[in-house]
Design a protein around this motif. Structure first.
Motif, PDB file in Angstrom:
ATOM      1  N   ILE A  27      15.787 -14.509  36.969  1.00  0.00           N
ATOM      2  CA  ILE A  27      15.768 -14.005  35.593  1.00  0.00           C
ATOM      3  C   ILE A  27      16.938 -13.062  35.351  1.00  0.00           C
ATOM      4  O   ILE A  27      17.609 -13.132  34.315  1.00  0.00           O
ATOM      5  CB  ILE A  27      14.420 -13.301  35.291  1.00  0.00           C
ATOM      6  CG1 ILE A  27      13.303 -14.329  35.230  1.00  0.00           C
ATOM      7  CG2 ILE A  27      14.487 -12.514  33.996  1.00  0.00           C
ATOM      8  CD1 ILE A  27      11.934 -13.736  35.089  1.00  0.00           C
ATOM      9  N   PHE A  28      17.223 -12.183  36.315  1.00  0.00           N
ATOM     10  CA  PHE A  28      18.338 -11.255  36.174  1.00  0.00           C
ATOM     11  C   PHE A  28      19.666 -12.010  36.079  1.00  0.00           C
ATOM     12  O   PHE A  28      20.531 -11.674  35.269  1.00  0.00           O
ATOM     13  CB  PHE A  28      18.373 -10.276  37.349  1.00  0.00           C
ATOM     14  CG  PHE A  28      19.521  -9.323  37.299  1.00  0.00           C
ATOM     15  CD1 PHE A  28      19.493  -8.234  36.445  1.00  0.00           C
ATOM     16  CD2 PHE A  28      20.633  -9.520  38.096  1.00  0.00           C
ATOM     17  CE1 PHE A  28      20.553  -7.354  36.388  1.00  0.00           C
ATOM     18  CE2 PHE A  28      21.698  -8.645  38.062  1.00  0.00           C
ATOM     19  CZ  PHE A  28      21.662  -7.560  37.194  1.00  0.00           C
ATOM     20  N   GLY A  29      19.838 -13.042  36.903  1.00  0.00           N
ATOM     21  CA  GLY A  29      21.078 -13.820  36.871  1.00  0.00           C
ATOM     22  C   GLY A  29      21.271 -14.517  35.540  1.00  0.00           C
ATOM     23  O   GLY A  29      22.373 -14.531  34.984  1.00  0.00           O
ATOM     24  N   VAL A  30      20.211 -15.121  35.002  1.00  0.00           N
ATOM     25  CA  VAL A  30      20.307 -15.800  33.710  1.00  0.00           C
ATOM     26  C   VAL A  30      20.581 -14.792  32.600  1.00  0.00           C
ATOM     27  O   VAL A  30      21.432 -15.010  31.723  1.00  0.00           O
ATOM     28  CB  VAL A  30      19.016 -16.605  33.429  1.00  0.00           C
ATOM     29  CG1 VAL A  30      18.984 -17.113  32.005  1.00  0.00           C
ATOM     30  CG2 VAL A  30      18.901 -17.752  34.407  1.00  0.00           C
ATOM     31  N   ALA A  31      19.894 -13.665  32.629  1.00  0.00           N
ATOM     32  CA  ALA A  31      20.097 -12.646  31.594  1.00  0.00           C
ATOM     33  C   ALA A  31      21.506 -12.073  31.649  1.00  0.00           C
ATOM     34  O   ALA A  31      22.154 -11.887  30.607  1.00  0.00           O
ATOM     35  CB  ALA A  31      19.067 -11.526  31.749  1.00  0.00           C
ATOM     36  N   LEU A  32      21.998 -11.810  32.835  1.00  0.00           N
ATOM     37  CA  LEU A  32      23.355 -11.269  32.970  1.00  0.00           C
ATOM     38  C   LEU A  32      24.392 -12.278  32.496  1.00  0.00           C
ATOM     39  O   LEU A  32      25.374 -11.914  31.845  1.00  0.00           O
ATOM     40  CB  LEU A  32      23.618 -10.886  34.425  1.00  0.00           C
ATOM     41  CG  LEU A  32      24.877 -10.076  34.685  1.00  0.00           C
ATOM     42  CD1 LEU A  32      24.810  -8.738  33.959  1.00  0.00           C
ATOM     43  CD2 LEU A  32      25.052  -9.845  36.163  1.00  0.00           C
ATOM     44  N   THR A  33      24.156 -13.550  32.775  1.00  0.00           N
ATOM     45  CA  THR A  33      25.069 -14.585  32.308  1.00  0.00           C
ATOM     46  C   THR A  33      25.097 -14.642  30.785  1.00  0.00           C
ATOM     47  O   THR A  33      26.155 -14.829  30.178  1.00  0.00           O
ATOM     48  CB  THR A  33      24.643 -15.959  32.874  1.00  0.00           C
ATOM     49  OG1 THR A  33      24.626 -15.873  34.292  1.00  0.00           O
ATOM     50  CG2 THR A  33      25.585 -17.047  32.455  1.00  0.00           C
ATOM     51  N   GLN A  34      23.952 -14.457  30.154  1.00  0.00           N
ATOM     52  CA  GLN A  34      23.896 -14.501  28.699  1.00  0.00           C
ATOM     53  C   GLN A  34      24.475 -13.242  28.062  1.00  0.00           C
ATOM     54  O   GLN A  34      25.021 -13.295  26.957  1.00  0.00           O
ATOM     55  CB  GLN A  34      22.447 -14.692  28.235  1.00  0.00           C
ATOM     56  CG  GLN A  34      21.828 -16.008  28.660  1.00  0.00           C
ATOM     57  CD  GLN A  34      22.560 -17.204  28.100  1.00  0.00           C
ATOM     58  OE1 GLN A  34      22.978 -17.206  26.962  1.00  0.00           O
ATOM     59  NE2 GLN A  34      22.735 -18.217  28.930  1.00  0.00           N
ATOM     60  N   LEU A  35      24.368 -12.110  28.736  1.00  0.00           N
ATOM     61  CA  LEU A  35      24.830 -10.853  28.163  1.00  0.00           C
ATOM     62  C   LEU A  35      26.345 -10.652  28.264  1.00  0.00           C
ATOM     63  O   LEU A  35      26.938 -10.006  27.407  1.00  0.00           O
ATOM     64  CB  LEU A  35      24.128  -9.670  28.832  1.00  0.00           C
ATOM     65  CG  LEU A  35      22.645  -9.510  28.508  1.00  0.00           C
ATOM     66  CD1 LEU A  35      22.050  -8.386  29.327  1.00  0.00           C
ATOM     67  CD2 LEU A  35      22.456  -9.227  27.032  1.00  0.00           C
TER      68      LEU A  35
END
Length: 84
Positions: A27-35
């Motif tokens: 979840i952190f990796g996906v969120a960081l990629t989107q941010l």
């Protein structure tokens, strides 16, 4: 000494904890990629350089990329198997 620390740590972590840690990292990796702002990637190479690079891509490059992916997945599975 390090092996003893890892084996004593694995006794304290349950499967649910490990699944939660892996899921949280995902979840952190996906969120960081989107941010993050990735627009600068378009300006790294011109269209001419991109087409030249793609035309020169051979099966050896594909083999190296596959080997790198295999090593990374192997390390991930090794870490998982230590804790399960």
């Amino acid at each position: 000494m390090d092996f003893f620390i890892i084996t004593s740590l694995t006794k304290n972590i349950s499967r649910i904890d490990l699944i939660g840690i892996l899921f949280g990292h995902l979840i952190f990796g996906v969120a960081l990629t989107q941010l993050l702002d990735w627009t600068w990637l378009k300006n790294l190479m011109s269209e001419e350089d991109k087409t030249r690079m793609l035309k020169s891509y051979t099966w050896k490059d594909l083999l190296v990329d596959g080997a790198i992916l295999t090593v990374v997945l192997g390390i991930i599975f090794l870490i998982i198997s230590i804790f399960l």
